[in-house]
Design a protein around this motif. Structure first.
Motif, PDB file in Angstrom:
ATOM      1  N   ARG A 130      11.673  34.032  71.176  1.00 40.61           N
ATOM      2  CA  ARG A 130      12.756  33.600  70.285  1.00 40.61           C
ATOM      3  C   ARG A 130      12.630  32.193  69.753  1.00 40.61           C
TER       4      ARG A 130
ATOM      5  N   ALA B 136       6.794  29.664  76.313  1.00 41.03           N
ATOM      6  CA  ALA B 136       7.953  28.774  76.480  1.00 41.03           C
ATOM      7  C   ALA B 136       8.136  28.379  77.953  1.00 41.03           C
TER       8      ALA B 136
ATOM      9  N   VAL C 273      22.676  34.812  77.474  1.00 39.79           N
ATOM     10  CA  VAL C 273      23.472  35.590  76.535  1.00 39.79           C
ATOM     11  C   VAL C 273      23.600  34.766  75.260  1.00 39.79           C
TER      12      VAL C 273
HETATM   13  P1  AMP Z   1      11.364  34.065  75.148  1.00 32.84           P
HETATM   14  O1  AMP Z   1      11.587  34.752  76.457  1.00 32.84           O
HETATM   15  O2  AMP Z   1       9.977  33.555  74.975  1.00 32.84           O
HETATM   16  O3  AMP Z   1      11.924  34.798  73.978  1.00 32.84           O
HETATM   17  O4  AMP Z   1      12.205  32.692  75.187  1.00 32.84           O
HETATM   18  C1  AMP Z   1      13.272  32.618  75.985  1.00 32.84           C
HETATM   19  C2  AMP Z   1      14.025  31.371  75.683  1.00 32.84           C
HETATM   20  O5  AMP Z   1      14.733  31.526  74.456  1.00 32.84           O
HETATM   21  C3  AMP Z   1      15.075  31.172  76.741  1.00 32.84           C
HETATM   22  O6  AMP Z   1      14.579  30.471  77.843  1.00 32.84           O
HETATM   23  C4  AMP Z   1      16.153  30.450  76.000  1.00 32.84           C
HETATM   24  O7  AMP Z   1      15.893  29.051  76.009  1.00 32.84           O
HETATM   25  C5  AMP Z   1      16.033  30.964  74.576  1.00 32.84           C
HETATM   26  N1  AMP Z   1      17.052  31.973  74.236  1.00 32.84           N
HETATM   27  C6  AMP Z   1      17.982  31.822  73.273  1.00 32.84           C
HETATM   28  N2  AMP Z   1      18.798  32.879  73.219  1.00 32.84           N
HETATM   29  C7  AMP Z   1      18.393  33.744  74.143  1.00 32.84           C
HETATM   30  C8  AMP Z   1      18.841  35.033  74.572  1.00 32.84           C
HETATM   31  N3  AMP Z   1      19.882  35.655  74.039  1.00 32.84           N
HETATM   32  N4  AMP Z   1      18.161  35.651  75.556  1.00 32.84           N
HETATM   33  C9  AMP Z   1      17.078  35.071  76.085  1.00 32.84           C
HETATM   34  N5  AMP Z   1      16.637  33.848  75.741  1.00 32.84           N
HETATM   35  C10 AMP Z   1      17.266  33.179  74.781  1.00 32.84           C
END
Ligand code: AMP
Length: 287
Positions: free
Chosen positions: A16, A55, A162
């Protein structure tokens, strides 16, 4: 650790945070090929290399001095418990780490979870959270698909990220408490301390874009005698530019306003005598 001649900025390679991070760097004027997702992209117009990594690994890259700066989620920083410096929140990747339980469960508040199990991909933050509340909750660490844990009988609750809440709802879960708020942030590792000027430059470049995104440039024409009224509608901080027009008694007023305020401002400006109102995006604001 051999000091790289170029500043290294680590950003997520997928997930994301990846696209918005690339967009922010591009908007800030970093010239690099974001589609060329090798580990390292050379920024052509700055002494910077962009590292594309997961990330979750960015905190590690920063702590080990492999990267100077990184873009990652504040939740991931909290989970690693590392003493890295957060330079600025970046206004994307907003989410909340929430405690959630199945819709049909009897649990209404976190206190009801004492003696039960909670599944999460954020075990450290979750343990600290329940400990701070003095609740004995067994934390079940998972690396993904946390929301299915209650259905599988692995845990009575989950602690998961969330944003809109639709994933929770789809899985028949309801949030009962918030553990922390997160968004993406620009984070500095110890290696960055040897490059204070370059770090400040990157921070300012990103800050200028964020400030621009939060604002709009508004231009309008008006009868000169309506200026006091129109001025009172515009933000007090940014003194508007007032320019005489060729037509006698008419002026143009230019001002920077908050992007969120524009829609409620427009009818008030019209009622205050403004016409031909233009709303323009702002690329950067350097304070
Ligand atoms: P990824 O798993 O690589 O998509 O990135 C995850 C990171 O995106 C998380 O650690 C959060 O910092 C951010 N993030 C923002 N919104 C969400 C969401 N709804 N679910 C999971 N991660 C999110």
């Amino acid at each position: 650790m051999i000091r790289s001649p170029r500043l290294r900025l680590a950003i997520p390679n997928k997930g994301r945070l990846a696209e918005p991070a690339v967009e922010l760097l591009r908007d800030a004027g970093f010239a690099f090929d974001p589609h060329d997702r090798r580990l390292v992209a050379h920024v052509e117009n700055l002494d910077i290399d962009v590292l594309f990594v997961r990330a979750v690994d960015i905190v590690e890259f920063l702590s080990d001095g492999v990267a100077d700066l990184g873009v990652t989620g504040l939740d991931l920083l909290a989970e690693r418990g590392s003493p890295l410096r957060t330079l600025r929140p970046l206004d994307f990747g907003h989410c909340r780490l929430s405690v959630a339980v199945p819709d049909e469960s009897p649990y209404r508040a976190v206190a009801d979870l004492a003696g039960l199990r909670s599944a999460t991909a954020h075990p450290n933050v979750t343990r600290r959270y329940f400990e701070d509340l003095g609740l004995d909750v067994e934390v079940i660490p998972l690396s993904g698909a946390v929301e299915v844990a209650p259905r599988l009988g692995l845990a009575e609750s989950i602690v998961d990220l969330v944003s809109t809440g639709s994933t929770l709802a789809m899985n028949g879960l309801r949030p009962i408490a918030s553990v922390l708020e997160s968004e993406a942030a620009l984070v500095a590792g110890p290696a960055s301390e040897q490059r204070p000027d370059e770090v400040a430059t990157v921070d300012q470049m990103l800050g200028a874009v964020l400030e621009g995104r939060r604002s709009k440039y508004v231009m309008m024409n008006a009868p000169a005698d309506r200026l006091p009224e129109l001025r009172s509608l515009l933000p007090a901080l940014a003194s508007p530019s007032v320019i005489p027009l060729a037509e006698d008694g008419m002026i143009a007023i230019h001002s920077v306003v908050g992007a969120r305020d524009v829609w409620q401002l427009l009818p008030r400006l019209k009622a205050g005598g403004a016409s031909g109102i233009l709303v323009l995006p702002i690329e950067k604001i350097v304070g």
